[in-house]
Structures are given as structure tokens and as C-alpha cells.
Write a protein that holds these residues in place. Structure first.
Motif, mmCIF file in Angstrom:
data_model
loop_
_atom_site.group_PDB
_atom_site.id
_atom_site.type_symbol
_atom_site.label_atom_id
_atom_site.label_comp_id
_atom_site.label_asym_id
_atom_site.label_seq_id
_atom_site.Cartn_x
_atom_site.Cartn_y
_atom_site.Cartn_z
ATOM 1 N N THR A 37 0.870 -1.177 0.000
ATOM 2 C CA THR A 37 0.000 0.000 0.000
ATOM 3 C C THR A 37 0.900 1.219 0.000
ATOM 4 N N LEU A 38 0.726 2.046 -1.002
ATOM 5 C CA LEU A 38 1.512 3.265 -1.169
ATOM 6 C C LEU A 38 0.714 4.443 -0.609
ATOM 7 N N VAL A 39 1.369 5.254 0.198
ATOM 8 C CA VAL A 39 0.778 6.507 0.656
ATOM 9 C C VAL A 39 1.460 7.603 -0.142
ATOM 10 N N TYR A 40 0.670 8.437 -0.812
ATOM 11 C CA TYR A 40 1.240 9.474 -1.671
ATOM 12 C C TYR A 40 0.410 10.751 -1.576
ATOM 13 N N ARG A 41 1.024 11.840 -1.999
ATOM 14 C CA ARG A 41 0.343 13.142 -1.977
ATOM 15 C C ARG A 41 -0.123 13.473 -3.385
ATOM 16 N N SER A 42 -1.379 13.908 -3.483
ATOM 17 C CA SER A 42 -1.928 14.338 -4.763
ATOM 18 C C SER A 42 -2.904 15.479 -4.511
ATOM 19 N N ARG A 43 -2.650 16.569 -5.185
ATOM 20 C CA ARG A 43 -3.523 17.735 -5.078
ATOM 21 C C ARG A 43 -3.737 18.176 -3.635
ATOM 22 N N GLY A 44 -2.656 18.116 -2.853
ATOM 23 C CA GLY A 44 -2.706 18.586 -1.469
ATOM 24 C C GLY A 44 -3.273 17.599 -0.466
ATOM 25 N N SER A 45 -3.620 16.411 -0.891
ATOM 26 C CA SER A 45 -4.176 15.398 0.015
ATOM 27 C C SER A 45 -3.259 14.183 0.069
ATOM 28 N N MET A 46 -3.271 13.536 1.220
ATOM 29 C CA MET A 46 -2.556 12.270 1.358
ATOM 30 C C MET A 46 -3.529 11.155 0.985
ATOM 31 N N LEU A 47 -3.125 10.323 0.035
ATOM 32 C CA LEU A 47 -3.969 9.248 -0.463
ATOM 33 C C LEU A 47 -3.242 7.916 -0.335
ATOM 34 N N ARG A 48 -4.010 6.835 -0.416
ATOM 35 C CA ARG A 48 -3.456 5.483 -0.350
ATOM 36 C C ARG A 48 -3.829 4.749 -1.625
ATOM 37 N N TYR A 49 -2.919 3.893 -2.078
ATOM 38 C CA TYR A 49 -3.196 3.067 -3.249
ATOM 39 C C TYR A 49 -2.575 1.693 -3.064
ATOM 40 N N THR A 50 -3.378 0.663 -3.271
ATOM 41 C CA THR A 50 -2.924 -0.723 -3.205
ATOM 42 C C THR A 50 -3.197 -1.370 -4.557
ATOM 43 N N PRO A 51 -2.161 -1.683 -5.338
ATOM 44 C CA PRO A 51 -2.393 -2.357 -6.618
ATOM 45 C C PRO A 51 -2.900 -3.777 -6.386
ATOM 46 N N ASP A 52 -3.557 -4.328 -7.387
ATOM 47 C CA ASP A 52 -4.125 -5.668 -7.259
ATOM 48 C C ASP A 52 -3.060 -6.751 -7.205
ATOM 49 N N PHE A 53 -2.025 -6.629 -8.038
ATOM 50 C CA PHE A 53 -1.022 -7.691 -8.130
ATOM 51 C C PHE A 53 0.378 -7.140 -8.372
ATOM 52 N N HIS A 54 1.353 -7.950 -7.976
ATOM 53 C CA HIS A 54 2.740 -7.770 -8.394
ATOM 54 C C HIS A 54 3.111 -9.046 -9.131
ATOM 55 N N VAL A 55 3.537 -8.917 -10.370
ATOM 56 C CA VAL A 55 3.861 -10.050 -11.232
ATOM 57 C C VAL A 55 5.364 -10.041 -11.509
ATOM 58 N N SER A 56 6.015 -11.182 -11.310
ATOM 59 C CA SER A 56 7.426 -11.339 -11.655
ATOM 60 C C SER A 56 7.542 -12.387 -12.759
ATOM 61 N N LEU A 57 8.332 -12.052 -13.770
ATOM 62 C CA LEU A 57 8.514 -12.929 -14.927
ATOM 63 C C LEU A 57 10.001 -13.165 -15.168
ATOM 64 N N ARG A 58 10.348 -14.411 -15.463
ATOM 65 C CA ARG A 58 11.732 -14.761 -15.801
ATOM 66 C C ARG A 58 12.131 -14.063 -17.099
ATOM 67 N N HIS A 59 11.282 -14.139 -18.093
ATOM 68 C CA HIS A 59 11.410 -13.442 -19.366
ATOM 69 C C HIS A 59 10.033 -12.860 -19.660
ATOM 70 N N VAL A 60 9.984 -11.738 -20.358
ATOM 71 C CA VAL A 60 8.697 -11.102 -20.650
ATOM 72 C C VAL A 60 8.205 -11.573 -22.015
ATOM 73 N N PRO A 61 7.112 -12.342 -22.037
ATOM 74 C CA PRO A 61 6.557 -12.787 -23.320
ATOM 75 C C PRO A 61 6.091 -11.590 -24.144
ATOM 76 N N ASP A 62 6.178 -11.709 -25.449
ATOM 77 C CA ASP A 62 5.788 -10.613 -26.334
ATOM 78 C C ASP A 62 4.375 -10.119 -26.061
ATOM 79 N N GLU A 63 3.453 -11.057 -25.786
ATOM 80 C CA GLU A 63 2.056 -10.665 -25.543
ATOM 81 C C GLU A 63 1.938 -9.735 -24.344
ATOM 82 N N LEU A 64 2.748 -9.973 -23.321
ATOM 83 C CA LEU A 64 2.706 -9.122 -22.136
ATOM 84 C C LEU A 64 3.541 -7.858 -22.330
ATOM 85 N N ALA A 65 4.622 -7.954 -23.070
ATOM 86 C CA ALA A 65 5.438 -6.766 -23.356
ATOM 87 C C ALA A 65 4.600 -5.724 -24.098
#
Length: 124
Positions: A37-65
């Protein structure tokens, strides 16, 4: 997901479909749900953001690139209509996350995921 990846939590059927999509790629080495969860400032307010996923790849397939993935990528999964309605807010969240981590952030919508599930690939 896969024995080498283990179970991954999800909050919607669209996220479950995204997990199934990621699991199809043998290059996948790690998939974490709500990795930080990232806490960041935007337009004078402190906001929180949690992305849905973190993906790690050994090599990046063309379709995902084509979608903007790197070896490590944060992913947000949203229905297209919801993403379109929140475009400016999502852009600020993604910018803050990229700045804080140096990693790419990719938005996957139902329009992106469906072609993969039907056996095709879709890129921008």
C-alpha cells in the motif's frame, strides 16, 4: 494457481481471470495479491493506493510486453467502464507508484483479458 506459485487471493471474478491468464505463462516466477500500500500526496491530500497484483517474470513474453509488462510489474485489474470513468485518478495512482518503485504499472481490463482467455492475444 500453479504448484510453484501457490494460492493467490482475489476480490472479483475479473481478478480471478487475470490470475488464470498469468498462470498460463511458464515465465511467471511470482504472483502476489495486494503486494503493498503506497501513501502518496496528490492535489494537497494524502492518499493510499494498493495495486491488485505484483507479477514477476523470468522473461517477458511478447504478448505481455505489448501491454507494458517488464520483468517485475504492478497490475491493476478493472472493468473497462470503471477504468474509463476513473481515468484521471488511476493515472495519478500509477504515476505515484512508478515514481516510488521504478517499476511499470499496467492496467488490465476485461477487454484485455478476454482475448487471452479465448486463446488470442491483445495488445495496444
Amino acid at each position: 494457481v500453479r504448484p510453484d506459485i501457490g494460492p493467490v487471493e482475489y476480490e472479483s471474478q475479473l481478478e480471478a481471470r487475470a490470475i488464470s491468464l498469468f498462470a498460463r505463462f511458464t515465465e511467471l516466477t511470482s504472483l502476489r495479491s495486494q503486494p503493498l500500500t503506497l501513501v502518496y500526496r496528490s492535489r494537497g491530500s494524502m492518499l493510499r493506493y494498493t495495486p491488485d497484483f505484483h507479477v514477476s517474470l523470468r522473461h517477458v513474453p511478447d504478448e505481455l510486453a505489448l501491454l507494458g509488462f517488464g520483468h517485475e510489474t504492478f497490475v491493476e485489474v478493472k472493468p473497462w467502464r470503471c477504468a474509463a470513468a476513473q481515468e484521471a485518478l488511476l493515472a495519478r495512482k500509477f504515476s505515484a507508484l512508478r515514481k516510488a518503485t521504478g517499476l511499470p504499472v499496467v492496467l488490465l481490463t476485461d477487454l484485455d483479458i478476454s482475448p487471452f482467455c479465448l486463446g488470442g492475444a491483445h495488445g495496444y
